[in-house]
Motif scaffolding. Structure first.
Motif, PDB file in Angstrom:
ATOM      1  N   HIS A 167       0.812  -1.220   0.000  1.00 28.64           N
ATOM      2  CA  HIS A 167       0.000   0.000   0.000  1.00 28.64           C
ATOM      3  C   HIS A 167       0.848   1.275   0.000  1.00 28.64           C
ATOM      4  N   ILE A 168       1.904   1.228  -0.796  1.00 24.29           N
ATOM      5  CA  ILE A 168       2.765   2.394  -0.992  1.00 24.29           C
ATOM      6  C   ILE A 168       2.760   2.732  -2.480  1.00 24.29           C
ATOM      7  N   ALA A 169       2.613   3.990  -2.813  1.00 23.66           N
ATOM      8  CA  ALA A 169       2.593   4.406  -4.213  1.00 23.66           C
ATOM      9  C   ALA A 169       3.961   4.181  -4.854  1.00 23.66           C
ATOM     10  N   PRO A 170       4.013   3.584  -6.041  1.00 24.55           N
ATOM     11  CA  PRO A 170       5.294   3.385  -6.728  1.00 24.55           C
ATOM     12  C   PRO A 170       5.973   4.723  -7.031  1.00 24.55           C
ATOM     13  N   PHE A 171       7.264   4.792  -6.739  1.00 23.63           N
ATOM     14  CA  PHE A 171       8.012   6.030  -6.946  1.00 23.63           C
ATOM     15  C   PHE A 171       8.408   6.177  -8.411  1.00 23.63           C
ATOM     16  N   GLY A 172       8.368   7.403  -8.907  1.00 24.24           N
ATOM     17  CA  GLY A 172       8.777   7.697 -10.267  1.00 24.24           C
ATOM     18  C   GLY A 172      10.191   8.230 -10.316  1.00 24.24           C
ATOM     19  N   HIS A 173      10.325   9.553 -10.250  1.00 22.33           N
ATOM     20  CA  HIS A 173      11.632  10.209 -10.270  1.00 22.33           C
ATOM     21  C   HIS A 173      11.617  11.339  -9.241  1.00 22.33           C
ATOM     22  N   GLY A 174      12.825  11.779  -8.850  1.00 19.65           N
ATOM     23  CA  GLY A 174      12.893  12.901  -7.932  1.00 19.65           C
ATOM     24  C   GLY A 174      14.280  13.139  -7.386  1.00 19.65           C
ATOM     25  N   ASN A 175      14.574  14.403  -7.090  1.00 22.53           N
ATOM     26  CA  ASN A 175      15.851  14.753  -6.479  1.00 22.53           C
ATOM     27  C   ASN A 175      15.849  16.238  -6.131  1.00 22.53           C
ATOM     28  N   ASP A 176      16.922  16.677  -5.475  1.00 19.37           N
ATOM     29  CA  ASP A 176      17.082  18.085  -5.138  1.00 19.37           C
ATOM     30  C   ASP A 176      17.268  18.913  -6.405  1.00 19.37           C
ATOM     31  N   ILE A 177      16.838  20.162  -6.348  1.00 20.07           N
ATOM     32  CA  ILE A 177      17.072  21.105  -7.442  1.00 20.07           C
ATOM     33  C   ILE A 177      18.338  21.887  -7.106  1.00 20.07           C
ATOM     34  N   ALA A 178      19.337  21.744  -7.904  1.00 12.81           N
ATOM     35  CA  ALA A 178      20.644  22.346  -7.631  1.00 12.81           C
ATOM     36  C   ALA A 178      20.548  23.857  -7.486  1.00 12.81           C
ATOM     37  N   GLY A 179      21.250  24.373  -6.497  1.00 15.77           N
ATOM     38  CA  GLY A 179      21.354  25.818  -6.311  1.00 15.77           C
ATOM     39  C   GLY A 179      20.151  26.473  -5.662  1.00 15.77           C
ATOM     40  N   GLN A 180      19.191  25.672  -5.199  1.00 17.60           N
ATOM     41  CA  GLN A 180      17.998  26.253  -4.574  1.00 17.60           C
ATOM     42  C   GLN A 180      17.886  25.753  -3.137  1.00 17.60           C
ATOM     43  N   TRP A 230      23.520  35.659  16.455  1.00 19.48           N
ATOM     44  CA  TRP A 230      22.250  36.353  16.634  1.00 19.48           C
ATOM     45  C   TRP A 230      21.067  35.555  16.077  1.00 19.48           C
ATOM     46  N   ALA A 231      21.351  34.408  15.445  1.00 17.57           N
ATOM     47  CA  ALA A 231      20.264  33.648  14.829  1.00 17.57           C
ATOM     48  C   ALA A 231      20.297  32.182  15.238  1.00 17.57           C
ATOM     49  N   GLN A 232      20.634  31.917  16.486  1.00 24.08           N
ATOM     50  CA  GLN A 232      20.732  30.541  16.950  1.00 24.08           C
ATOM     51  C   GLN A 232      19.384  29.822  16.953  1.00 24.08           C
ATOM     52  N   ASP A 233      18.300  30.583  17.016  1.00 22.35           N
ATOM     53  CA  ASP A 233      16.967  29.977  17.023  1.00 22.35           C
ATOM     54  C   ASP A 233      16.348  29.913  15.631  1.00 22.35           C
ATOM     55  N   ALA A 234      17.137  30.161  14.620  1.00 21.84           N
ATOM     56  CA  ALA A 234      16.602  30.147  13.253  1.00 21.84           C
ATOM     57  C   ALA A 234      16.259  28.719  12.826  1.00 21.84           C
ATOM     58  N   PRO A 235      15.253  28.569  11.964  1.00 21.74           N
ATOM     59  CA  PRO A 235      14.911  27.228  11.461  1.00 21.74           C
ATOM     60  C   PRO A 235      16.060  26.636  10.660  1.00 21.74           C
ATOM     61  N   SER A 236      16.064  25.311  10.542  1.00 22.09           N
ATOM     62  CA  SER A 236      17.082  24.650   9.746  1.00 22.09           C
ATOM     63  C   SER A 236      16.895  25.005   8.274  1.00 22.09           C
ATOM     64  N   THR A 237      17.952  24.823   7.492  1.00 19.08           N
ATOM     65  CA  THR A 237      17.874  25.166   6.073  1.00 19.08           C
ATOM     66  C   THR A 237      16.924  24.226   5.335  1.00 19.08           C
ATOM     67  N   LEU A 238      16.384  24.726   4.214  1.00 16.38           N
ATOM     68  CA  LEU A 238      15.452  23.958   3.399  1.00 16.38           C
ATOM     69  C   LEU A 238      16.004  23.824   1.985  1.00 16.38           C
ATOM     70  N   GLN A 239      15.752  22.677   1.374  1.00 15.31           N
ATOM     71  CA  GLN A 239      16.228  22.379   0.035  1.00 15.31           C
ATOM     72  C   GLN A 239      15.034  22.172  -0.886  1.00 15.31           C
ATOM     73  N   HIS A 240      15.038  22.874  -2.043  1.00 16.11           N
ATOM     74  CA  HIS A 240      13.958  22.699  -3.013  1.00 16.11           C
ATOM     75  C   HIS A 240      14.049  21.295  -3.599  1.00 16.11           C
ATOM     76  N   TYR A 241      12.894  20.616  -3.661  1.00 11.69           N
ATOM     77  CA  TYR A 241      12.872  19.200  -4.057  1.00 11.69           C
ATOM     78  C   TYR A 241      11.658  18.940  -4.939  1.00 11.69           C
ATOM     79  N   ARG A 242      11.845  18.146  -5.976  1.00 11.34           N
ATOM     80  CA  ARG A 242      10.743  17.752  -6.847  1.00 11.34           C
ATOM     81  C   ARG A 242      10.775  16.251  -7.049  1.00 11.34           C
ATOM     82  N   MET A 243       9.581  15.641  -7.130  1.00 14.43           N
ATOM     83  CA  MET A 243       9.495  14.198  -7.312  1.00 14.43           C
ATOM     84  C   MET A 243       8.149  13.834  -7.938  1.00 14.43           C
ATOM     85  N   SER A 244       8.034  12.589  -8.368  1.00 20.17           N
ATOM     86  CA  SER A 244       6.769  12.112  -8.929  1.00 20.17           C
ATOM     87  C   SER A 244       6.494  10.700  -8.437  1.00 20.17           C
TER      88      SER A 244
END
Length: 416
Positions: free
Chosen positions: A32-45, A55-69
């Motif tokens: 009951h898991i959807a079959p994976f198609g393609h996906g990876n990080d988008i370089a430079g984003q 001064w920013a010790q409480d800042a959220p962790s970094t985020l990486q743009h990602y696309r998948m199907s």
């Protein structure tokens, strides 16, 4: 035609790319898991890492743009034709959840309406000249598919559990919302799936709730703020789980029985045992009494057995399938409940992120919870706004939550 997903993934320690999660699930033959198609990080984003600055010790962790199907198309869970399909779809998804946990050592951690699909006939979405795909074609129509594994965690048999929790606010377990638990475990996801069923039935099926429906739906959006500013809730959910009265809104007979049975399953986690009962249990055990006899004479032994049953492989799914076999399920009982609008009181804005919620109530949690303190706009892509009555945000008072979005928007944006 494929299911496309575009988002900014968390890069915090322990978070693995969703592509790699699906690969591991496939290797372990998780159902009951959807079959994976393609996906990876988008370089430079990638967002800027602010944690290196004092001064920013409480800042959220970094985020990486990602696309998948995903190589599958399904309908939203809230579009179920009947409550029987609602429950069977959730049962399928939780069967896959069990496989992932016990076989692949992966915990989903975000069971919600938006993360379960009802599978459709995949051939209708295929081009005329497209080749057959056995992995896709074997998916049964109206079966449940558990998707969105981006917040899941791969755990080890040794070592400490990660002291954090994730999820979609409306469906997070009572233990996590009230900080009774320090770590997100399988019982939390199972309890979340119960709330998915109850929410779906309340909001999208025929019942005799009337004006009581709105009051019962408030349980899912309950928010209480603590001194540190971190949103908590779960008191109304706890009242449901530990209550002794039948659920006031009546559905069809098998669904009523399911709700009553589910409450009994999850209740032991929130029941306090007297120290005298514990002492009596250990005394009897020291005398050599076997487990079967202990359950007859010790309430604490029965309590421990209930906790083991709640966690054991397949028990929750087996319970759902048992209820699905009962007579009385309607063929079609979908009905969108039109709720009466309520006048909005004076309010303040509080932001909650699905991404991470730390387990220690201190002001430094903003880094882990991604909270924008007093922020006029969301400070994180997957944050949702909660408008809370201004004079009901202190501990011990009954909160009243007002939504600035429609129910459909909530399902599309909050739950996913």
């Amino acid at each position: 035609m494929v299911f496309a997903k575009d988002y900014w993934r968390a890069t915090a320690e322990g978070i693995i790319k969703e592509r790699d999660i699906y690969k591991k699930l496939k290797e372990k033959r998780v159902h009951h898991i959807a079959p994976f198609g393609h996906g990876n990080d988008i370089a430079g984003q990638k967002t800027i890492d602010l944690s290196k600055y004092a001064w920013a010790q409480d800042a959220p962790s970094t985020l990486q743009h990602y696309r998948m199907s995903l190589k599958v198309i399904g309908t939203r869970l809230q579009d179920f034709p009947s409550t029987r399909v609602l429950v069977s779809t959730v049962a399928d998804a939780m069967e896959g959840h069990d496989d992932a946990f016990w076989e692949a050592k992966i915990l989903h951690r975000n069971i919600s309406m938006g993360n379960i699909l009802i599978a459709q006939d995949q051939k209708q979405y295929r081009g005329k000249n497209a080749p057959a795909d056995e992995e896709v074609d074997t998916i049964q129509v109206n079966s449940g598919l558990l998707i969105n594994w981006d917040l899941s965690v791969v755990f080890l048999t040794k070592g400490p559990l990660r002291e954090e929790c994730t999820g979609t606010w409306q469906f997070i377990s009572t233990a996590l919302l009230t900080f009774l638990a320090n770590s997100h475990i399988i019982e939390d996801d199972r309890e979340s799936s119960f709330y998915v069923i109850l929410f779906g039935a309340l909001r999208y099926s025929k019942h005799k709730g009337g004006d009581e429906t709105h009051a019962r739906l408030r349980m899912f959006d309950e928010v209480i703020t603590r001194t540190a500013g971190l949103p908590t809730g779960g008191k109304l959910k706890e009242q449901l789980i530990t209550g002794t009265h039948p659920y006031p809104i009546k559905f069809n007979l098998p669904l009523n029985a399911l709700i009553a049975g589910a409450v009994k399953i999850f209740c032991p986690r929130y029941v306090e045992i007297e120290e005298e009962d514990k002492a009596n249990y250990y005394e009897l055990k020291a005398d050599g009494m076997n487990d079967a006899t202990l359950k007859k004479y010790s309430s604490y032994a029965r309590h421990l057995d209930a906790l083991d049953t709640m966690q054991a492989k397949g028990t929750w799914v087996a319970f759902l399938h048992e209820k699905l076999k009962e007579d009385g399920w309607p063929n079609k009982d979908f009905q969108l409940q039109l709720l009466k609008p309520i006048q909005k009181p004076q309010k303040c804005r509080l932001w909650f992120s699905e991404t991470r919620v730390s387990a220690t109530a201190t002001s430094s949690r903003n880094k882990h919870a991604n909270l924008g303190s007093g922020a006029p706009v969301a400070t994180h892509p997957d944050q949702a706004a909660f408008d809370v009555e201004a004079d009901a945000v202190t501990e011990g008072e009954d909160p009243v939550l007002q939504q600035d979005v429609t129910d459909e928007e909530m399902s599309d944006e909050w739950a996913e």
